[in-house]
Write a protein that holds these residues in place. Sequence first.
Motif, PDB file in Angstrom:
ATOM      1  N   THR A 176       7.175  12.408   4.596  1.00  0.00           N
ATOM      2  CA  THR A 176       7.004  13.551   5.477  1.00  0.00           C
ATOM      3  C   THR A 176       7.095  13.049   6.917  1.00  0.00           C
ATOM      4  OG1 THR A 176       4.611  13.293   5.682  1.00  0.00           O
ATOM      5  CG2 THR A 176       5.426  14.650   3.823  1.00  0.00           C
ATOM      6  N   ILE A 177       7.206  13.960   7.858  1.00  0.00           N
ATOM      7  CA  ILE A 177       7.246  13.561   9.271  1.00  0.00           C
ATOM      8  C   ILE A 177       5.977  12.810   9.633  1.00  0.00           C
ATOM      9  CG2 ILE A 177       7.263  14.445  11.637  1.00  0.00           C
ATOM     10  CD1 ILE A 177       9.153  16.675  10.585  1.00  0.00           C
ATOM     11  N   ALA A 178       4.844  13.298   9.137  1.00  0.00           N
ATOM     12  CA  ALA A 178       3.554  12.641   9.425  1.00  0.00           C
ATOM     13  C   ALA A 178       3.502  11.248   8.794  1.00  0.00           C
ATOM     14  CB  ALA A 178       2.402  13.500   8.931  1.00  0.00           C
ATOM     15  N   GLU A 179       3.981  11.120   7.560  1.00  0.00           N
ATOM     16  CA  GLU A 179       3.988   9.809   6.901  1.00  0.00           C
ATOM     17  C   GLU A 179       4.900   8.837   7.641  1.00  0.00           C
ATOM     18  OE1 GLU A 179       3.233  10.799   2.184  1.00  0.00           O
ATOM     19  OE2 GLU A 179       5.262  10.993   2.996  1.00  0.00           O
ATOM     20  N   ALA A 180       6.069   9.317   8.042  1.00  0.00           N
ATOM     21  CA  ALA A 180       7.011   8.456   8.764  1.00  0.00           C
ATOM     22  C   ALA A 180       6.377   7.960  10.063  1.00  0.00           C
ATOM     23  CB  ALA A 180       8.309   9.206   9.057  1.00  0.00           C
TER      24      ALA A 180
ATOM     25  N   SER B 180       0.834  -1.207   0.000  1.00  0.00           N
ATOM     26  CA  SER B 180       0.000   0.000   0.000  1.00  0.00           C
ATOM     27  C   SER B 180       0.869   1.258   0.000  1.00  0.00           C
ATOM     28  CB  SER B 180      -0.980   0.002   1.178  1.00  0.00           C
ATOM     29  OG  SER B 180      -0.310   0.200   2.399  1.00  0.00           O
ATOM     30  N   TRP B 181       1.979   1.226   0.745  1.00  0.00           N
ATOM     31  CA  TRP B 181       2.890   2.375   0.768  1.00  0.00           C
ATOM     32  C   TRP B 181       3.642   2.499  -0.551  1.00  0.00           C
ATOM     33  CZ3 TRP B 181       3.523   6.553   3.767  1.00  0.00           C
ATOM     34  CH2 TRP B 181       2.757   6.594   4.925  1.00  0.00           C
ATOM     35  N   ALA B 182       3.993   1.405  -1.174  1.00  0.00           N
ATOM     36  CA  ALA B 182       4.668   1.457  -2.477  1.00  0.00           C
ATOM     37  C   ALA B 182       3.752   2.108  -3.507  1.00  0.00           C
ATOM     38  CB  ALA B 182       5.084   0.061  -2.917  1.00  0.00           C
ATOM     39  N   ASP B 183       2.482   1.735  -3.481  1.00  0.00           N
ATOM     40  CA  ASP B 183       1.512   2.363  -4.397  1.00  0.00           C
ATOM     41  C   ASP B 183       1.399   3.858  -4.101  1.00  0.00           C
ATOM     42  OD1 ASP B 183       1.007  -0.095  -5.560  1.00  0.00           O
ATOM     43  OD2 ASP B 183      -0.865  -0.431  -4.472  1.00  0.00           O
ATOM     44  N   ARG B 184       1.328   4.175  -2.848  1.00  0.00           N
ATOM     45  CA  ARG B 184       1.197   5.564  -2.414  1.00  0.00           C
ATOM     46  C   ARG B 184       2.404   6.412  -2.839  1.00  0.00           C
ATOM     47  NH1 ARG B 184      -0.434   6.466   3.917  1.00  0.00           N
ATOM     48  NH2 ARG B 184       0.014   8.672   3.974  1.00  0.00           N
ATOM     49  N   LYS B 185       3.586   5.820  -2.787  1.00  0.00           N
ATOM     50  CA  LYS B 185       4.823   6.527  -3.131  1.00  0.00           C
ATOM     51  C   LYS B 185       5.209   6.339  -4.600  1.00  0.00           C
ATOM     52  CE  LYS B 185       5.772   8.534   0.643  1.00  0.00           C
ATOM     53  NZ  LYS B 185       5.816   9.999   0.630  1.00  0.00           N
TER      54      LYS B 185
ATOM     55  N   LEU C 270       3.620   5.363   9.158  1.00  0.00           N
ATOM     56  CA  LEU C 270       4.199   4.086   8.749  1.00  0.00           C
ATOM     57  C   LEU C 270       4.810   3.357   9.944  1.00  0.00           C
ATOM     58  CD1 LEU C 270       4.893   1.989   6.640  1.00  0.00           C
ATOM     59  CD2 LEU C 270       6.817   3.410   5.920  1.00  0.00           C
ATOM     60  N   LYS C 271       5.516   4.095  10.791  1.00  0.00           N
ATOM     61  CA  LYS C 271       6.119   3.477  11.973  1.00  0.00           C
ATOM     62  C   LYS C 271       5.045   2.878  12.871  1.00  0.00           C
ATOM     63  CE  LYS C 271       9.330   4.276  15.738  1.00  0.00           C
ATOM     64  NZ  LYS C 271      10.318   5.161  16.324  1.00  0.00           N
ATOM     65  N   ALA C 272       3.952   3.598  13.071  1.00  0.00           N
ATOM     66  CA  ALA C 272       2.860   3.088  13.906  1.00  0.00           C
ATOM     67  C   ALA C 272       2.239   1.841  13.283  1.00  0.00           C
ATOM     68  CB  ALA C 272       1.798   4.172  14.098  1.00  0.00           C
TER      69      ALA C 272
ATOM     70  N   LEU D 116      13.521  -0.019   1.443  1.00  0.00           N
ATOM     71  CA  LEU D 116      14.821   0.617   1.655  1.00  0.00           C
ATOM     72  C   LEU D 116      14.640   2.082   2.072  1.00  0.00           C
ATOM     73  CD1 LEU D 116      16.734  -0.901  -1.377  1.00  0.00           C
ATOM     74  CD2 LEU D 116      17.153  -1.391   1.047  1.00  0.00           C
ATOM     75  N   GLY D 117      13.682   2.767   1.482  1.00  0.00           N
ATOM     76  CA  GLY D 117      13.401   4.146   1.862  1.00  0.00           C
ATOM     77  C   GLY D 117      12.968   4.249   3.318  1.00  0.00           C
ATOM     78  N   TRP D 118      12.184   3.278   3.767  1.00  0.00           N
ATOM     79  CA  TRP D 118      11.752   3.245   5.167  1.00  0.00           C
ATOM     80  C   TRP D 118      12.952   3.038   6.087  1.00  0.00           C
ATOM     81  CZ3 TRP D 118      11.647  -0.822   8.809  1.00  0.00           C
ATOM     82  CH2 TRP D 118      10.967  -0.519   9.983  1.00  0.00           C
ATOM     83  N   LEU D 119      13.855   2.159   5.696  1.00  0.00           N
ATOM     84  CA  LEU D 119      15.063   1.949   6.503  1.00  0.00           C
ATOM     85  C   LEU D 119      15.901   3.225   6.585  1.00  0.00           C
ATOM     86  CD1 LEU D 119      16.209  -1.597   5.358  1.00  0.00           C
ATOM     87  CD2 LEU D 119      15.434  -0.935   7.637  1.00  0.00           C
ATOM     88  N   LEU D 120      15.963   3.952   5.485  1.00  0.00           N
ATOM     89  CA  LEU D 120      16.773   5.172   5.455  1.00  0.00           C
ATOM     90  C   LEU D 120      16.271   6.253   6.419  1.00  0.00           C
ATOM     91  CD1 LEU D 120      17.447   5.448   1.624  1.00  0.00           C
ATOM     92  CD2 LEU D 120      19.166   5.119   3.412  1.00  0.00           C
ATOM     93  N   ILE D 121      14.981   6.236   6.759  1.00  0.00           N
ATOM     94  CA  ILE D 121      14.455   7.265   7.661  1.00  0.00           C
ATOM     95  C   ILE D 121      14.461   6.837   9.126  1.00  0.00           C
ATOM     96  CG2 ILE D 121      13.031   8.331   5.880  1.00  0.00           C
ATOM     97  CD1 ILE D 121      10.569   6.988   7.267  1.00  0.00           C
ATOM     98  N   GLN D 122      14.938   5.644   9.415  1.00  0.00           N
ATOM     99  CA  GLN D 122      14.909   5.151  10.787  1.00  0.00           C
ATOM    100  C   GLN D 122      15.843   5.932  11.710  1.00  0.00           C
ATOM    101  OE1 GLN D 122      12.498   2.943  11.817  1.00  0.00           O
ATOM    102  NE2 GLN D 122      11.960   3.532   9.743  1.00  0.00           N
ATOM    103  N   ARG D 123      17.078   6.010  11.361  1.00  0.00           N
ATOM    104  CA  ARG D 123      18.099   6.699  12.153  1.00  0.00           C
ATOM    105  C   ARG D 123      19.162   7.178  11.174  1.00  0.00           C
ATOM    106  NH1 ARG D 123      14.752   6.084  15.560  1.00  0.00           N
ATOM    107  NH2 ARG D 123      14.914   5.091  17.575  1.00  0.00           N
ATOM    108  N   PRO D 124      19.839   8.271  11.479  1.00  0.00           N
ATOM    109  CA  PRO D 124      20.840   8.768  10.527  1.00  0.00           C
ATOM    110  C   PRO D 124      22.020   7.826  10.339  1.00  0.00           C
ATOM    111  CG  PRO D 124      20.790  10.128  12.520  1.00  0.00           C
ATOM    112  CD  PRO D 124      19.674   9.140  12.630  1.00  0.00           C
TER     113      PRO D 124
END
Length: 109
Positions: free
Chosen positions: A71-75, A23-28, A78-80, A37-45
């Motif tokens: 976005t911060i809201a999207e992150a 669902s997130w792949a479709d959204r993005k 997704l995390k939740a 991989l994009g989700w992993l990139l936003i986890q921690r610097p």
Amino acid sequence: MSAIGLAKENIDANLALVTLLKSWADRKQATLAQTALGWLLIQRPWIFPIPGTTQMAHMMENAGAAAIRFTIAEAAELKAAVSGITVKGERLPLTVQAFSGVEAPPKTP
């Protein structure tokens, strides 16, 4: 329950994570790999995924993950959603896990 029954049960339970990722792949407008991989990139610097591949097409696809923006809201959303899914089963079979952290012996000339 047999190992096959457990594996099927685990797969069925873990498909919730795949469905969420789709669902997130479709959204993005990205592939599943790019989104993961994009989700992993936003986890921690200091977290930087290094995916392995033997095919140039997959390498190019993976590189496209750098263009995925959350976005911060999207992150947070997704995390939740991810934290609401319980992953079942072992990452690797126990026979393989037994060798985790074991160094290969040095090659002798």
